[in-house]
Design a protein around this motif. Structure first.
Motif, short mmCIF file in Angstrom:
data_model
loop_
_atom_site.label_atom_id
_atom_site.label_comp_id
_atom_site.label_asym_id
_atom_site.label_seq_id
_atom_site.Cartn_x
_atom_site.Cartn_y
_atom_site.Cartn_z
N MET A 38 64.35 37.85 73.69
CA MET A 38 65.51 36.96 73.54
C MET A 38 66.65 37.70 72.87
SD MET A 38 63.88 33.28 72.36
CE MET A 38 65.43 32.40 72.44
N THR A 39 67.85 37.41 73.30
CA THR A 39 69.01 37.98 72.64
C THR A 39 69.38 37.11 71.45
OG1 THR A 39 70.61 36.69 73.92
CG2 THR A 39 69.91 38.82 74.86
N VAL A 40 70.20 37.66 70.58
CA VAL A 40 70.67 36.87 69.43
C VAL A 40 71.39 35.63 69.94
CG1 VAL A 40 72.23 36.87 67.44
CG2 VAL A 40 70.80 38.88 67.92
N GLU A 41 72.18 35.78 70.97
CA GLU A 41 72.93 34.65 71.52
C GLU A 41 71.99 33.56 72.03
OE1 GLU A 41 73.52 37.88 72.29
OE2 GLU A 41 75.35 38.09 71.11
N GLU A 42 70.89 33.95 72.68
CA GLU A 42 69.92 32.97 73.16
C GLU A 42 69.24 32.24 72.00
OE1 GLU A 42 68.51 34.97 77.39
OE2 GLU A 42 67.62 35.71 75.52
N ILE A 43 68.91 32.97 70.97
CA ILE A 43 68.29 32.36 69.79
C ILE A 43 69.25 31.36 69.16
CG2 ILE A 43 67.41 32.79 67.46
CD1 ILE A 43 66.41 35.54 68.56
N LEU A 44 70.51 31.75 69.02
CA LEU A 44 71.50 30.87 68.41
C LEU A 44 71.74 29.63 69.26
CD1 LEU A 44 74.10 33.46 67.09
CD2 LEU A 44 72.17 32.41 65.88
N ALA A 45 71.65 29.77 70.57
CA ALA A 45 71.82 28.62 71.47
C ALA A 45 70.64 27.66 71.33
CB ALA A 45 71.97 29.09 72.91
N ASP A 46 69.44 28.20 71.18
CA ASP A 46 68.24 27.37 71.04
C ASP A 46 68.11 26.74 69.66
OD1 ASP A 46 67.54 27.87 73.64
OD2 ASP A 46 65.83 29.17 73.16
N PHE A 47 68.67 27.40 68.65
CA PHE A 47 68.56 26.95 67.26
C PHE A 47 69.96 26.92 66.64
CE2 PHE A 47 64.61 28.95 68.47
CZ PHE A 47 63.69 27.97 68.14
N PRO A 48 70.72 25.86 66.90
CA PRO A 48 72.12 25.80 66.44
C PRO A 48 72.31 25.86 64.93
CG PRO A 48 71.50 23.79 67.64
CD PRO A 48 70.33 24.70 67.67
N ASP A 49 71.24 25.60 64.17
CA ASP A 49 71.36 25.70 62.71
C ASP A 49 71.41 27.15 62.23
OD1 ASP A 49 71.36 22.96 62.34
OD2 ASP A 49 69.20 22.84 62.03
N LEU A 50 70.99 28.08 63.08
CA LEU A 50 71.00 29.50 62.72
C LEU A 50 72.36 30.13 63.00
CD1 LEU A 50 67.58 30.86 64.06
CD2 LEU A 50 68.18 30.26 61.72
N THR A 51 72.64 31.21 62.26
CA THR A 51 73.85 32.00 62.49
C THR A 51 73.43 33.44 62.79
OG1 THR A 51 74.09 32.71 60.19
CG2 THR A 51 75.11 30.58 60.80
N GLU A 53 74.33 35.92 61.15
CA GLU A 53 74.01 36.49 59.84
C GLU A 53 72.56 36.18 59.45
OE1 GLU A 53 75.94 36.87 55.39
OE2 GLU A 53 76.21 34.98 56.47
N ASP A 54 72.07 35.00 59.80
CA ASP A 54 70.68 34.64 59.53
C ASP A 54 69.73 35.59 60.26
OD1 ASP A 54 71.44 32.41 57.98
OD2 ASP A 54 71.36 31.07 59.72
N VAL A 55 70.04 35.89 61.51
CA VAL A 55 69.19 36.79 62.31
C VAL A 55 69.20 38.19 61.68
CG1 VAL A 55 68.84 37.85 64.57
CG2 VAL A 55 69.51 35.44 64.41
N ARG A 56 70.37 38.65 61.27
CA ARG A 56 70.46 39.96 60.61
C ARG A 56 69.69 39.96 59.30
NH1 ARG A 56 75.71 39.43 62.38
NH2 ARG A 56 76.46 38.94 60.30
N ALA A 57 69.71 38.83 58.58
CA ALA A 57 68.95 38.72 57.33
C ALA A 57 67.46 38.84 57.60
CB ALA A 57 69.28 37.41 56.62
N CYS A 58 66.99 38.26 58.69
CA CYS A 58 65.57 38.37 59.05
C CYS A 58 65.21 39.83 59.32
CB CYS A 58 65.26 37.53 60.29
SG CYS A 58 65.31 35.75 59.99
N LEU A 59 66.07 40.53 60.02
CA LEU A 59 65.82 41.95 60.30
C LEU A 59 65.85 42.77 59.01
CD1 LEU A 59 67.94 42.35 63.55
CD2 LEU A 59 65.45 42.45 63.36
N ALA A 60 66.79 42.48 58.14
CA ALA A 60 66.88 43.21 56.86
C ALA A 60 65.65 42.93 56.00
CB ALA A 60 68.16 42.82 56.12
N PHE A 61 65.20 41.68 55.97
CA PHE A 61 64.01 41.32 55.22
C PHE A 61 62.80 42.09 55.74
CE2 PHE A 61 60.15 38.84 54.68
CZ PHE A 61 60.19 38.51 53.34
N ALA A 62 62.64 42.11 57.06
CA ALA A 62 61.50 42.81 57.67
C ALA A 62 61.58 44.31 57.41
CB ALA A 62 61.46 42.54 59.17
N ALA A 63 62.77 44.89 57.49
CA ALA A 63 62.93 46.32 57.24
C ALA A 63 62.59 46.65 55.80
CB ALA A 63 64.36 46.75 57.58
N ASP A 64 63.04 45.82 54.88
CA ASP A 64 62.75 46.04 53.46
C ASP A 64 61.26 45.93 53.19
OD1 ASP A 64 63.56 46.53 50.77
OD2 ASP A 64 63.34 44.39 50.35
N ARG A 65 60.65 44.93 53.76
CA ARG A 65 59.21 44.74 53.57
C ARG A 65 58.43 45.91 54.17
NH1 ARG A 65 56.05 39.09 54.55
NH2 ARG A 65 54.08 39.80 53.73
#
Length: 75
Positions: A38-51, A53-65
């Motif tokens: 899924m692209t970021v755009e597809e995720i945002l379309a399916d989950f309008p509460d997300l931004t 920046e939220d997706v990037r935060a998930c990636l940053a969290f995973a990278a840090d972990r």
């Protein structure tokens, strides 16, 4: 990125898994959507509460972990 303000962990929500901004969408959910193609755009379309920046935060969290979990001790 300072993901700490966007990624929350609440013991009573989704079994204490890291979630996005207290929503019931986990970091793992977002990462699995990305991994499935899924692209970021597809995720945002399916989950309008997300931004985006939220997706990037998930990636940053995973990278840090990942960085902390896979430190190989010197030989």
């Amino acid at each position: 990125m300072d993901y700490q303000r966007l990624i929350t962990i609440e013991p009573g929500k989704r079994g204490g898994k890291p979630c996005v901004r207290g929503l019931r969408i986990t970091v793992t959910d977002v990462l699995e959507y990305l991994a499935s193609g899924m692209t970021v755009e597809e995720i945002l379309a399916d989950f309008p509460d997300l931004t985006a920046e939220d997706v990037r935060a998930c990636l940053a969290f995973a990278a840090d972990r990942e960085r902390r979990l896979w430190a190989v001790p010197p030989t």
